[in-house]
Scaffold this motif. Sequence first.
Motif, PDB file in Angstrom:
ATOM      1  N   SER A   1      53.166 116.379 -67.348  1.00 33.38           N
ATOM      2  CA  SER A   1      52.812 115.370 -68.341  1.00 33.38           C
ATOM      3  C   SER A   1      51.397 114.859 -68.076  1.00 33.38           C
ATOM      4  CB  SER A   1      53.809 114.206 -68.285  1.00 33.38           C
ATOM      5  OG  SER A   1      53.683 113.520 -67.050  1.00 33.38           O
ATOM      6  N   VAL A   2      50.984 113.910 -68.884  1.00 35.35           N
ATOM      7  CA  VAL A   2      49.654 113.315 -68.716  1.00 35.35           C
ATOM      8  C   VAL A   2      49.567 112.520 -67.420  1.00 35.35           C
ATOM      9  CG1 VAL A   2      49.157 113.223 -71.172  1.00 35.35           C
ATOM     10  CG2 VAL A   2      50.381 111.330 -70.100  1.00 35.35           C
ATOM     11  N   TYR A   3      50.743 112.196 -66.860  1.00 35.52           N
ATOM     12  CA  TYR A   3      50.758 111.417 -65.616  1.00 35.52           C
ATOM     13  C   TYR A   3      50.744 112.318 -64.375  1.00 35.52           C
ATOM     14  CZ  TYR A   3      52.201 107.848 -68.939  1.00 35.52           C
ATOM     15  OH  TYR A   3      52.256 106.995 -70.013  1.00 35.52           O
ATOM     16  N   GLY A   4      50.751 113.608 -64.562  1.00 38.24           N
ATOM     17  CA  GLY A   4      50.718 114.533 -63.435  1.00 38.24           C
ATOM     18  C   GLY A   4      51.866 115.517 -63.493  1.00 38.24           C
ATOM     19  N   LEU A   5      51.912 116.367 -62.492  1.00 39.88           N
ATOM     20  CA  LEU A   5      52.926 117.409 -62.424  1.00 39.88           C
ATOM     21  C   LEU A   5      53.960 117.035 -61.375  1.00 39.88           C
ATOM     22  CD1 LEU A   5      53.827 120.174 -63.428  1.00 39.88           C
ATOM     23  CD2 LEU A   5      52.373 121.224 -61.715  1.00 39.88           C
ATOM     24  N   ALA A   6      55.202 116.837 -61.812  1.00 36.50           N
ATOM     25  CA  ALA A   6      56.284 116.465 -60.897  1.00 36.50           C
ATOM     26  C   ALA A   6      56.856 117.734 -60.268  1.00 36.50           C
ATOM     27  CB  ALA A   6      57.364 115.694 -61.639  1.00 36.50           C
ATOM     28  N   TRP A   7      56.199 118.197 -59.212  1.00 40.18           N
ATOM     29  CA  TRP A   7      56.577 119.474 -58.600  1.00 40.18           C
ATOM     30  C   TRP A   7      58.007 119.453 -58.081  1.00 40.18           C
ATOM     31  CZ3 TRP A   7      54.189 123.785 -59.382  1.00 40.18           C
ATOM     32  CH2 TRP A   7      52.809 123.810 -59.605  1.00 40.18           C
ATOM     33  N   GLY A   8      58.398 118.384 -57.436  1.00 38.30           N
ATOM     34  CA  GLY A   8      59.728 118.336 -56.844  1.00 38.30           C
ATOM     35  C   GLY A   8      60.829 118.455 -57.877  1.00 38.30           C
ATOM     36  N   ALA A   9      60.762 117.641 -58.924  1.00 38.47           N
ATOM     37  CA  ALA A   9      61.783 117.681 -59.973  1.00 38.47           C
ATOM     38  C   ALA A   9      61.741 118.990 -60.740  1.00 38.47           C
ATOM     39  CB  ALA A   9      61.588 116.497 -60.926  1.00 38.47           C
ATOM     40  N   MET A  10      60.525 119.486 -60.984  1.00 37.74           N
ATOM     41  CA  MET A  10      60.403 120.743 -61.724  1.00 37.74           C
ATOM     42  C   MET A  10      61.020 121.905 -60.957  1.00 37.74           C
ATOM     43  SD  MET A  10      56.976 122.694 -63.104  1.00 37.74           S
ATOM     44  CE  MET A  10      56.682 121.572 -64.469  1.00 37.74           C
TER      45      MET A  10
END
Length: 278
Positions: free
Chosen positions: A236-245
Amino acid sequence: MHSAPRLNVSAILINAAALVLVLSYALPYIYLLMTSIKPAADVQQIPPSFFPAVVSFENFREVMRSSTLPRAFINSLIVAVLTTALSLSVAVPAAYVATQYRRRITTIFLLFALVTRMVPSVALGVPLFQLLKSLGLLDTIPGLVLAHTSAAVPLALLLMSAFFEGIPKELEEAARMDGCTRFQAFRKIVLPVMTGGIAVTALFTFITSWNEFLYALLLTSEATKTAPIVIAEYNSVYGLAWGAMTAAAVLYSLPVIIVTLALQKQIVGGLTFGAVKG
């Protein structure tokens, strides 16, 4: 004195090449799995580490608390199962007729199926959007199933044609001599022989629909979006949530792994079908 056994250099090289090939496919998934069980702070650390310092399942808990992902998983499963069933119901009899009753028209038919596989999906996205919109099937499960089936049927047809090529015509001729009609011979004699080939085709068709992204992006919205779309939204515009993804991706890969293991014997039989004749 007994001579020392000679090393089989060719066998060693083949095994080494096979090991490198397996690792090249397995390592990205292993890294995905390792990332999914890292705490949020460790996921973003520089330089990154392959193994987690502390095993944590907070990413999986975050994914399971999501309000959209469980429904998206169900949508993906429904679409993939329906696409597989519909594709096989079309491709299996069509491939049998095209291979067992060779005519110029059947050869053109198989060639057309091959050509359609060469057309990029992005070129078909807008026409499919307009077609489904005119039919009132936009943002519906049946509409997405039809879109996936249009991409899966050519693949299933080509796979089943290759398997049917390995069936001797004498099988059907013997059944016809025993009083079976063509349909009875197909249903009672040919289909039981083709369970391995059908299992392989079903698996590839299921994976094609399960992993499809473009049509789901173009043809669905909140109600019917599939899991690949929801997983991509972790960027998202707030960044990449690597852990959840990565946790969502691990969970999303499980059904394919389970189906592959469940159909393992049929898949091996299908892949080796026709390899030994005579």
